[in-house]
Write an enzyme that holds these catalytic residues in place. Structure first.
Site, PDB file in Angstrom:
ATOM      1  N   GLN A 122       0.824  -1.209   0.000  1.00 54.52           N
ATOM      2  CA  GLN A 122       0.000   0.000   0.000  1.00 54.52           C
ATOM      3  C   GLN A 122       0.859   1.259   0.000  1.00 54.52           C
ATOM      4  OE1 GLN A 122      -3.201  -0.959   2.617  1.00 54.52           O
ATOM      5  NE2 GLN A 122      -4.013   1.085   2.491  1.00 54.52           N
ATOM      6  N   SER A 164       4.320  -6.198   2.916  1.00 52.16           N
ATOM      7  CA  SER A 164       3.009  -6.162   3.559  1.00 52.16           C
ATOM      8  C   SER A 164       1.944  -6.759   2.637  1.00 52.16           C
ATOM      9  CB  SER A 164       2.667  -4.732   3.992  1.00 52.16           C
ATOM     10  OG  SER A 164       1.486  -4.721   4.752  1.00 52.16           O
ATOM     11  N   LEU A 165       1.020  -5.942   2.135  1.00 54.63           N
ATOM     12  CA  LEU A 165       0.029  -6.441   1.176  1.00 54.63           C
ATOM     13  C   LEU A 165       0.706  -7.202   0.032  1.00 54.63           C
ATOM     14  CD1 LEU A 165      -2.620  -6.318  -0.639  1.00 54.63           C
ATOM     15  CD2 LEU A 165      -1.513  -4.321  -1.592  1.00 54.63           C
ATOM     16  N   ARG A 185      -9.182  -8.245   3.912  1.00 53.45           N
ATOM     17  CA  ARG A 185      -8.108  -7.840   4.827  1.00 53.45           C
ATOM     18  C   ARG A 185      -8.149  -6.324   5.031  1.00 53.45           C
ATOM     19  NH1 ARG A 185      -2.560  -6.137   3.772  1.00 53.45           N
ATOM     20  NH2 ARG A 185      -1.085  -6.835   5.352  1.00 53.45           N
ATOM     21  N   HIS A 214       0.321  -3.084  11.267  1.00 52.57           N
ATOM     22  CA  HIS A 214       1.488  -3.813  11.804  1.00 52.57           C
ATOM     23  C   HIS A 214       1.844  -3.386  13.228  1.00 52.57           C
ATOM     24  CE1 HIS A 214       1.951  -5.584   7.891  1.00 52.57           C
ATOM     25  NE2 HIS A 214       1.953  -4.395   7.343  1.00 52.57           N
ATOM     26  N   GLN A 243       1.495 -11.447  10.453  1.00 53.49           N
ATOM     27  CA  GLN A 243       1.978 -10.271   9.710  1.00 53.49           C
ATOM     28  C   GLN A 243       1.150  -9.021  10.006  1.00 53.49           C
ATOM     29  OE1 GLN A 243       0.579  -8.820   6.298  1.00 53.49           O
ATOM     30  NE2 GLN A 243       2.308  -9.256   4.970  1.00 53.49           N
TER      31      GLN A 243
END
Length: 315
Positions: free
Chosen positions: A11, A91-92, A116, A201, A250
């Site tokens: 992102q 991440s994503l 998500r 996170h 995560q």
């Protein structure tokens, strides 16, 4: 020639118009984007191609949009005959890395990251969480300060270890503000608040993580065809159960991007190909190790250029 890693952005890399030129040129890409729209029940592609920017930036749209764009670019890039030894994503982007490695289908991945995004947005009411980028501070020193600040009851943690001298912190608005002041006093060159919708996170994402487990069960995660470097521990993974467990963790654990790049270098990777929108990861990888080669592919032109450069070498 060394090994190749395909890396996928997270992102923040989204931009209006991404994926459009490929969709205009190739019917199979249009079909792929239509599949995403059908699965989501609304026209994600309209938001991707035409905006407005505030719509695309919403976590629930940005996540599937970035995944769809990266997978479309990958589909075209695969036709030039380049295959990865490893995949990784920020991440994503880890979901895209898993889809690229065959651990999850494109359609299931699009639905999973859309959900998500929803869970991440619902976890903490708007305005209560925050994130900030800390520049020019040593990792160990930052970690020590985080422990101290947390002892005072404020919720704040390291969220992304992006590259030497660039760490993102995340937590409650109060915790991040407190930490920002303290880190500046302790020698951080700059602390920049990030324009995000929640404290990603960080421990505040734990309630969302349990709900994510249900989403991942429905996503039918399989063993991956090539090892995927995991965000949570910077270790290569192929096993389906471990992949799922990693994705749950995560959500509230730091993204160990710098460690992941170093782990890939230790595995013999010397070429990183960033697939999708933007060049954020290429920049971070260069800061981890200036000598490695990075390419960023996002459209027909960059795909052909990269393919030509790689072919040159194998001659």
């Amino acid at each position: 020639m060394g090994k190749i890693a395909f890396v996928f952005p997270g992102q923040g890399s989204q931009m209006v118009g991404m994926g459009k030129s490929l969709a205009d040129q190739h019917e199979d890409i249009r079909t792929m984007f239509n599949q995403a729209d059908e699965k989501l029940g609304y026209s994600l592609t309209d938001i991707m191609f035409n905006g407005p920017d505030e719509q695309l930036t919403l976590t629930t749209n940005a996540q599937p949009a970035l995944l769809a764009t990266s997978m479309a670019v990958l589909k075209r890039f695969e036709t030039v005959g380049v295959t990865p030894d490893y995949t990784a994503g920020h991440s994503l982007g880890e979901y895209t890395a898993l889809a690229a490695a065959g651990a999850i289908t494109f359609e299931k991945a699009v639905v999973a990251v859309h959900q998500r995004g929803k869970l991440m947005e619902e976890a903490v009411p708007a305005g209560l969480g925050a994130m900030a980028a800390v520049l020019g501070m040593d990792r160990d020193a930052l970690e020590e300060e985080m422990i101290e600040i947390s002892r005072s009851g404020a919720i704040v943690a390291a969220a992304n270890y992006n590259c030497p001298g660039q760490i993102v912190i995340s937590g409650s608005k109060e915790g991040v503000e407190k930490a920002s002041e303290r880190l500046k006093e302790k020698g951080a060159k700059r602390v920049i608040p990030l324009n995000v919708s929640g404290p990603f996170h960080s421990p505040l994402m734990k309630p969302a993580a349990e709900k994510l487990r249900v989403v991942l069960d429905a996503a039918n995660v399989q063993m991956s065809n090539v090892p995927v470097m995991a965000n949570v521990d910077a270790k290569p993974v192929t096993d389906a159960e471990t992949i799922k467990e990693n994705l749950v963790r995560q959500l509230y654990s730091p993204v160990l991007w710098e460690d992941s790049v170093n782990a890939l270098l230790n595995e013999g990777v010397d070429t990183f190909i960033e697939i999708g929108s933007g060049t954020v990861l290429s920049g971070l990888i260069k800061k981890v190790n200036r000598r490695v080669r990075t390419f960023a592919v996002s459209d027909e032109e960059s795909i052909m250029k990269t393919a030509a450069a790689l072919k040159e070498e194998t001659k």
